[in-house]
Design a protein around this motif. Structure first.
Motif, PDB file in Angstrom:
ATOM      1  N   LYS A 112       0.827  -1.214   0.000  1.00 39.50           N
ATOM      2  CA  LYS A 112       0.000   0.000   0.000  1.00 39.50           C
ATOM      3  C   LYS A 112       0.860   1.262   0.000  1.00 39.50           C
ATOM      4  CE  LYS A 112      -4.096  -2.069   2.087  1.00 39.50           C
ATOM      5  NZ  LYS A 112      -5.052  -2.090   3.233  1.00 39.50           N
ATOM      6  N   ALA A 113       2.007   1.187   0.644  1.00 44.10           N
ATOM      7  CA  ALA A 113       2.929   2.330   0.641  1.00 44.10           C
ATOM      8  C   ALA A 113       3.427   2.591  -0.779  1.00 44.10           C
ATOM      9  CB  ALA A 113       4.111   2.061   1.565  1.00 44.10           C
ATOM     10  N   ALA A 114       3.636   1.508  -1.538  1.00 46.38           N
ATOM     11  CA  ALA A 114       4.082   1.637  -2.932  1.00 46.38           C
ATOM     12  C   ALA A 114       3.052   2.391  -3.759  1.00 46.38           C
ATOM     13  CB  ALA A 114       4.326   0.260  -3.523  1.00 46.38           C
ATOM     14  N   LYS A 151       5.578  -1.143  -9.264  1.00 49.70           N
ATOM     15  CA  LYS A 151       6.461  -2.296  -9.467  1.00 49.70           C
ATOM     16  C   LYS A 151       7.918  -1.936  -9.206  1.00 49.70           C
ATOM     17  CE  LYS A 151       6.722  -1.653 -14.515  1.00 49.70           C
ATOM     18  NZ  LYS A 151       8.147  -1.283 -14.527  1.00 49.70           N
ATOM     19  N   ASP A 152       8.320  -0.715  -9.548  1.00 54.62           N
ATOM     20  CA  ASP A 152       9.699  -0.275  -9.299  1.00 54.62           C
ATOM     21  C   ASP A 152       9.955  -0.165  -7.794  1.00 54.62           C
ATOM     22  OD1 ASP A 152       9.958  -0.139 -12.012  1.00 54.62           O
ATOM     23  OD2 ASP A 152      10.041   2.050 -12.139  1.00 54.62           O
ATOM     24  N   GLU A 184       1.280   7.422  -6.470  1.00 61.78           N
ATOM     25  CA  GLU A 184       0.308   8.493  -6.676  1.00 61.78           C
ATOM     26  C   GLU A 184       0.885   9.869  -6.377  1.00 61.78           C
ATOM     27  OE1 GLU A 184      -2.827   7.302  -4.099  1.00 61.78           O
ATOM     28  OE2 GLU A 184      -3.652   5.816  -5.499  1.00 61.78           O
ATOM     29  N   SER A 185       1.775   9.952  -5.395  1.00 60.87           N
ATOM     30  CA  SER A 185       2.333  11.239  -4.980  1.00 60.87           C
ATOM     31  C   SER A 185       3.561  11.664  -5.776  1.00 60.87           C
ATOM     32  CB  SER A 185       2.700  11.195  -3.492  1.00 60.87           C
ATOM     33  OG  SER A 185       1.570  10.925  -2.689  1.00 60.87           O
ATOM     34  N   LEU A 186       4.433  10.694  -6.089  1.00 64.50           N
ATOM     35  CA  LEU A 186       5.715  11.016  -6.722  1.00 64.50           C
ATOM     36  C   LEU A 186       5.862  10.474  -8.136  1.00 64.50           C
ATOM     37  CD1 LEU A 186       8.046  10.311  -3.649  1.00 64.50           C
ATOM     38  CD2 LEU A 186       7.011  12.489  -4.338  1.00 64.50           C
ATOM     39  N   GLY A 187       4.915   9.665  -8.568  1.00 60.78           N
ATOM     40  CA  GLY A 187       4.970   9.133  -9.931  1.00 60.78           C
ATOM     41  C   GLY A 187       5.930   7.985 -10.125  1.00 60.78           C
ATOM     42  N   ILE A 188       6.357   7.370  -9.033  1.00 63.42           N
ATOM     43  CA  ILE A 188       7.245   6.199  -9.138  1.00 63.42           C
ATOM     44  C   ILE A 188       6.372   4.960  -9.278  1.00 63.42           C
ATOM     45  CG2 ILE A 188       8.996   4.804  -7.956  1.00 63.42           C
ATOM     46  CD1 ILE A 188       9.823   7.349  -6.467  1.00 63.42           C
ATOM     47  N   PRO A 189       6.528   4.187 -10.336  1.00 61.73           N
ATOM     48  CA  PRO A 189       5.680   3.009 -10.542  1.00 61.73           C
ATOM     49  C   PRO A 189       5.709   2.051  -9.352  1.00 61.73           C
ATOM     50  CG  PRO A 189       6.922   3.497 -12.520  1.00 61.73           C
ATOM     51  CD  PRO A 189       7.499   4.363 -11.436  1.00 61.73           C
TER      52      PRO A 189
END
Length: 463
Positions: free
Chosen positions: A237-239, A251-252, A244-249
């Protein structure tokens, strides 16, 4: 154990060296007037003196007065009382005989000083410039009355650990304030020296300096480059929140969130199971506004740094020794985080945490299974049914005694403290329900009392 399980949400005039006057010009009567020597003087000079020497001219005229030349200048007697002229007087007389007009020469010292005067004035000007421009900057002096375009929205990032002078400079450069001294005065007035917070801010230029200081005390007001990880979130859930906030996928983030990627840097990960970072992505607000390239590693490292900083303030060893003494249970640091994560998911109010912790320790002491719905919810990802509780899983604390293999979420600091220092009770059961307007937080010692609490809760909700 709790019907309310699994519903937790996100939670700054000189003299020369010989004593004569340096700047004095030729005296009156000393100007280059032709000085004609008397014929008698010339004849006397040619007459041989007794003893083979020229006869010296009488030094003084009858009556004791010195003879006066046609120029009116007094002939000077030599220091030894002779009538010989000094070399300087001889040269002056020779020039007078030659018919040349002559001005008394300026003293050498005066000519030297005049020659260097322009350089001295230039040096003074340079020193003055340094004093007016460079020194104030070196001392951090205010550049007051800066023209600021009012009403302009600007974003300012205040790096962590910034002092008041650094913050003032950043605000000045961005046009938020026009006078750094006024800002410093306001910070002092509000006694906010140690209260100014780092982070990314959005300011409107031309505003009141008092409001700017107040905003810095309250904290960042910009969401750009920030992410908030709430208590009780799993790594998965943190991912999603980070994405959503930083645009980091997602899966990454999940690919990077492995204990093996960080165990060499963080000793607290040495015993992490399943190569999981569960329980260690510390819940708080993170600001990456000043970062040029924010990656999954950037975010995870910041989270682990926060956990390490928070954990450093806690005495795990002493608490574990006390727990061993009171409950006969051996707990490791990792076990504390496991239990804290369960407390986080089960407790709702601050008052619940210590009590819930006592229930679980009492159960461990008695050899009873924890029977927490929250541990099985970690597997299902949502609500837990009766059938789920019959499903074999290392996270099913109804079928398995002891703690689950890993933490089931990221616990708050308050829950970690509760796991380190539980309330002293005899409770073995709890019923916590928060449903609409209905609230029920009941702790029981016996199974019978627990059952009665359940029945009453049903009746209350039905009515």
């Amino acid at each position: 154990m709790s019907e309310g399980s699994g519903r937790r949400g996100a939670h700054f005039a000189r003299g020369n060296a010989d004593g004569t006057r340096a700047a004095q010009g030729p005296r009156k009567g000393g100007r280059g007037t032709r000085a004609a020597a008397r014929p008698q003087a010339r004849r006397d000079a040619k007459r041989p003196a007794q003893g083979g020497r020229p006869a010296a001219r009488q030094a003084t005229a009858p009556g004791g007065r010195q003879p006066i030349s046609r120029t009116g200048a007094m002939r000077m007697q030599s220091a030894n009382g002779s009538g010989h002229m000094s070399s300087r007087t001889a040269r002056t007389t020779q020039r007078a005989r030659s018919g040349h007009s002559h001005r008394r020469p300026e003293p050498q010292g005066r000519r030297g000083r005049l020659r260097f005067l322009p350089f001295v004035l230039a040096a003074v000007a340079v020193v003055a410039a340094i004093g007016l421009v460079v020194v104030p900057r070196l001392l951090g002096g205010a550049q007051s009355d800066k023209t600021v375009e009012a009403g302009k929205t600007v974003t300012v990032n205040i790096p962590e650990g910034s002092g008041g002078s650094v913050i003032a400079q950043k605000l000045y450069d961005a046009g938020v304030i026009s006078d750094k001294e006024a800002f410093a005065t306001e910070v002092k007035r509000q006694e906010a020296d140690s209260k100014l917070k780092s982070g990314t801010y959005v300011f409107v230029t031309g505003g009141d300096v008092a409001e700017v200081v107040s905003r810095l005390v309250m904290g960042p007001n910009s969401s750009k480059g920030t992410v908030t990880v709430a208590e009780g979130l799993t790594v998965k859930k943190a991912a999603k929140v980070v994405s959503e906030s930083l645009g980091i996928p997602d899966k990454d983030f999940l690919a990077q969130a492995k204990a093996s990627n960080y165990s060499a840097r963080y000793a607290f990960l040495a015993n992490a199971q399943n190569d999981s970072l569960e329980g260690f992505l510390f819940p708080t607000k993170y600001d990456f506004g000043s970062e040029k390239d924010v990656t999954a590693d950037t975010v995870i490292t910041a989270m682990l740094d926060k956990y390490q900083s928070a954990a450093a303030s806690l005495d795990f060893a002493s608490a574990e020794a006390t727990i061993k003494s009171q409950y006969g249970v051996t707990m490791s640091d990792y076990d504390i985080i496991k239990l804290a994560s369960i407390i986080e998911r089960e407790a709702i109010s601050e008052d619940d945490r210590g009590k819930v912790a006592s229930v679980f320790y009492n159960r461990l002491k008695a050899g009873m299974p924890l029977q927490s719905d929250a541990t099985m919810s970690y597997v299902t990802g949502g609500e837990v049914t009766a059938d789920d509780l019959k499903t074999q899983s290392p996270y099913n604390t109804y079928l398995n005694k002891g703690l689950p293999p890993t933490p089931i979420c990221t616990p708050s600091l308050a829950s970690i403290k509760a796991a380190l220092s539980p309330d002293k009770t005899d409770y073995l059961y709890f019923l916590i329900i928060e449903k609409g307007d209905y609230s029920n937080h009941t702790f029981s010692t016996t199974y019978e009392d627990h059952q009665k609490a359940i029945e009453k809760a049903k009746a209350d909700q039905a009515g």
